[in-house]
Design a protein around this motif. Sequence first.
Motif, mmCIF file in Angstrom:
data_model
loop_
_atom_site.group_PDB
_atom_site.id
_atom_site.type_symbol
_atom_site.label_atom_id
_atom_site.label_comp_id
_atom_site.label_asym_id
_atom_site.label_seq_id
_atom_site.Cartn_x
_atom_site.Cartn_y
_atom_site.Cartn_z
ATOM 1 N N CYS A 111 84.226 43.386 25.415
ATOM 2 C CA CYS A 111 84.612 43.428 24.820
ATOM 3 C C CYS A 111 83.868 42.519 23.127
ATOM 4 O O CYS A 111 84.543 42.096 21.838
ATOM 5 C CB CYS A 111 85.434 43.290 24.608
ATOM 6 N N ARG A 147 81.028 47.946 22.684
ATOM 7 C CA ARG A 147 82.579 47.068 22.222
ATOM 8 C C ARG A 147 83.511 48.706 22.081
ATOM 9 O O ARG A 147 84.300 48.201 22.803
ATOM 10 C CB ARG A 147 82.372 46.643 20.986
ATOM 11 N N HIS A 148 83.368 49.861 21.849
ATOM 12 C CA HIS A 148 83.535 50.919 21.655
ATOM 13 C C HIS A 148 84.046 51.260 23.523
ATOM 14 O O HIS A 148 84.916 51.664 24.122
ATOM 15 C CB HIS A 148 83.191 51.671 20.593
ATOM 16 N N LEU A 188 86.122 49.218 25.444
ATOM 17 C CA LEU A 188 87.428 49.135 25.244
ATOM 18 C C LEU A 188 88.087 50.281 25.685
ATOM 19 O O LEU A 188 89.263 51.201 26.113
ATOM 20 C CB LEU A 188 87.813 49.830 23.844
ATOM 21 N N THR A 189 87.154 51.805 26.157
ATOM 22 C CA THR A 189 87.251 52.942 26.391
ATOM 23 C C THR A 189 87.492 52.505 27.390
ATOM 24 O O THR A 189 88.502 53.538 28.437
ATOM 25 C CB THR A 189 86.578 54.423 26.042
ATOM 26 N N ARG A 199 90.781 51.359 29.212
ATOM 27 C CA ARG A 199 91.373 51.766 29.160
ATOM 28 C C ARG A 199 91.421 52.819 30.382
ATOM 29 O O ARG A 199 93.028 52.637 30.994
ATOM 30 C CB ARG A 199 91.778 52.677 27.881
ATOM 31 N N ARG A 226 91.490 39.491 24.317
ATOM 32 C CA ARG A 226 90.194 40.341 23.601
ATOM 33 C C ARG A 226 91.168 41.576 22.248
ATOM 34 O O ARG A 226 90.026 41.644 21.352
ATOM 35 C CB ARG A 226 89.982 40.799 24.720
ATOM 36 N N THR A 227 92.495 42.380 23.485
ATOM 37 C CA THR A 227 92.388 43.177 22.000
ATOM 38 C C THR A 227 93.152 42.418 20.413
ATOM 39 O O THR A 227 92.997 43.007 20.198
ATOM 40 C CB THR A 227 93.873 43.739 22.830
ATOM 41 N N MET A 264 90.500 41.982 17.731
ATOM 42 C CA MET A 264 89.764 42.872 17.646
ATOM 43 C C MET A 264 90.770 43.935 16.896
ATOM 44 O O MET A 264 90.339 44.777 16.493
ATOM 45 C CB MET A 264 89.206 43.817 19.020
ATOM 46 N N VAL A 286 86.437 51.150 16.541
ATOM 47 C CA VAL A 286 86.927 50.198 17.581
ATOM 48 C C VAL A 286 88.176 49.989 17.718
ATOM 49 O O VAL A 286 88.770 49.850 18.368
ATOM 50 C CB VAL A 286 85.571 48.843 17.717
ATOM 51 N N ASN A 310 91.284 50.348 20.061
ATOM 52 C CA ASN A 310 91.659 49.726 20.724
ATOM 53 C C ASN A 310 93.495 50.081 20.496
ATOM 54 O O ASN A 310 93.811 49.413 21.198
ATOM 55 C CB ASN A 310 91.536 48.204 19.876
ATOM 56 N N LEU A 348 94.778 51.795 23.251
ATOM 57 C CA LEU A 348 94.367 50.756 24.359
ATOM 58 C C LEU A 348 95.949 50.350 24.925
ATOM 59 O O LEU A 348 96.548 49.960 25.797
ATOM 60 C CB LEU A 348 93.014 50.403 24.517
#
Length: 822
Positions: A66, A74-75, A78-79, A82, A102-103, A106, A114, A118, A121
């Motif tokens: 992340c 980064r994308h 996050l995926t 999730r 982290r979230t 972002m 991204v 987020n 998520l």
Amino acid sequence: MGKAKKKKKDFQKVKLKVGKQLKKADNVTTGSFQTRSIQVIQRLKSNDSQPSTKRNLNIKELLTQCQHYSISVRHDALTGMRELLTTYPDLIRSHLSVVLERTASMFSDKDAAVRQANIKLLKSVLPLVSERQITSFFPIISAHLCCAMSHIYDDIQSDSLKILDLFLDNFAQLVIGSSNQLLPNFIEQISSSKTTGDKKRTLNVNPNRKTTSQKWRSTVLERLHKLLTAVMKYELTGKITPGQGQSQSGNLMSRPSCKMVRWERDCDCGHLPIPQTFLSRLDSSGVLIRSSQISKKTATEDGYALTGEGGMEKFVQVLVPLLLECWVEAEGSHHMSNKKGHSNLISQESLGIRGSVLQVIQLLWQCVHKNNLPLMETMKNKYLSDFRSQFLQHFPYAVHQPAERTGKEKKPKQSSEIQPSATSLNLAVCDIMAHFMSLPADQSQKHGASSWVSDIFGYLGDIVQEEGLSSQDQHTVMMIINRLLSRYQDHGCLDNLLLQMLNRYTSCHPLANQRKELLNFFSDIFMDHQFEDLINSNMAITFLGTLPDMFFKSISNRQMAAQVLMVMKKAVCQSKMSTAAMDVIQSFVDQVLEKSSTVFTNLESSTQKRFVELIYYVPPLQESSLSSIVRLCRCPQVPVDICLYLIQILHHRYMKENPAVDESICHISTLLSILISPADDDNEDKETEATFVHCHGNRQLCCHFDLVIWERSLTVIKAVCSIFQQFRNTSQVAEVLESFLQSYLNEKSKLSSQNLMSITILANHMNSWKCPMRRNLTELVCGYIWCLFNIFVANGAQVSDFIQNLKTECADFVDLSRGRSS
């Protein structure tokens, strides 16, 4: 002779031809080779391996990615998070702090993909987290959210509002605790000040923004209205809605039911003020840094503490001028009608921003009126002229509908794009101006309110009569009328408005939701002690006159029937209820009792109890109604608890005043009819299988063996006998009972088993009053008892507690009769 063959010579020279490839020697080594790739499908894992995604990445690797410099990494991180956290929700508990850190960092990511990943998520994770788990991390989240809301990039500001929606939906209480930090950011998103510390602000205009300025301000004001609604719902009223943050998949991490502990926070948690002692040292000689370059704000200067002292006033003074500017800016997109009496036409674009402006002002006025009445008077004097000139200049408004192109499919609007209607806009104006109409009559004339007040009442009267009024708009109308009833001085205009609403109520379908809402509205008004002049008015009598017909038409809808009975009970409890209104209630009770077999028995137990309570307040009942009550008490379809409650209501109704002789005789006659019914002797064999036994003389005993009926009858018999024992003069009651039994036993040649047990138990109670029955009656009853037990023995009746109870009562009666004969 032939030619001789030539012998091959050693080391003969080979002749080479042009273009012909040479043959390879036998001892040449080939240097070419081939390779193949080997793909490992799954990594070698040890026994203590962690859960991983389809790409074989665990939670620690994803959290590390992340912070990668690459957008795609980064994308994908996050995926993957999730996917992993929704598959293994237990990981949230052990890695919650790092996941939130982290979230939150972002929120302000520069890449739109991204940020969208987020948001997805958070939408999947937040419902799985309880408020108690996230409370300690929320200051960090709030700080990052404030940074995103005040970012220089417009896309990041827009996405920050979506994140705010997620936290408002799941953790509204925590967002309210940080509202002092968030509220200034809303103002910064739509306005700016020319100089630092300047209180006057102007609206921002950004031509490079993807959306129009009006649409962006409308979006910001919608979120501000949502936040203020949560503040008023949770913090100001102290109500907490259960079930926030609960899991939608099995309630994996449900929030425990515990008391919330609120901590007092500073108004600006992200900014610590510099102490005055330090600032004084900076001003001294030898220090190169000037104090003017350092922020000297204290904790109370920044932020808006809506519940604190001066916070609401400061917020209103900053926000209301900006809202008025938004309204003035939208004036350029309206189309004014030249015909007198027609509404002002406004475009669809300006409708959204105007609706948002009025909704925010509505909520601000409600907050101010609820918590700071002196400030409300100040706001009236300060903004009345501005509101009149802006909101009421072209009131009422209508929406200009442009012609639609044929053959073009209309895309469905999302929930965030749904705009208010012109009716909602006009009612919002009425609601805001209703706060100014609460002034006394002399001050209203001083402000020149006569013209615009008549416009408000005229529009409300017209909108009440319209068909298809939405539930929300109708609720707004009722809220405005309630406010005006308690404050406005001119009752003539209010009476006309109430009469129009009453006509609307009578024209609605009995089972419509609009009829139900109006029913609650009128019941609250006509039955409120604050409006005593309306209790005895003709409108209240007309309203009560509609309830019986509504009840009979809504028997299938049990909820509506129960509501109608509750309104009637509320009406009869009024001490100043008129005679005409009481006649309506009495007529209704008589009708229900007359149709008891088809109406009362089809009601729910709770609804039946409410109707029985209504009998307590009704004036003297008719003889037919008392006969219906007797039938209800002896009807097997009526629950026994309702029957006992009805008997108690009858007796308390008799005892609440000093009864006359005729009333006492009528009451005792009703109780005796419940206890011993002559009609049952001839009809009992038609309902159940019965056995007839000839007793001494021409007398017969009718007996059946249904234990359910026996138990119900025994319960009712004991209840009625206990009621007889509550009379003041039991000796006179005993004389009346004995004379009744004497005539009854002499006239009847056929006696049912239920009436026999009633006489037996009643005689035992009379003996406890020291008023025993005469000998001739006891001997007659003993003969019936002997036949009853012969039937039990002949038919092999089951031995149970109930039969044993019957035997005990009969044995007591026989012992008493023997004692008197000896």
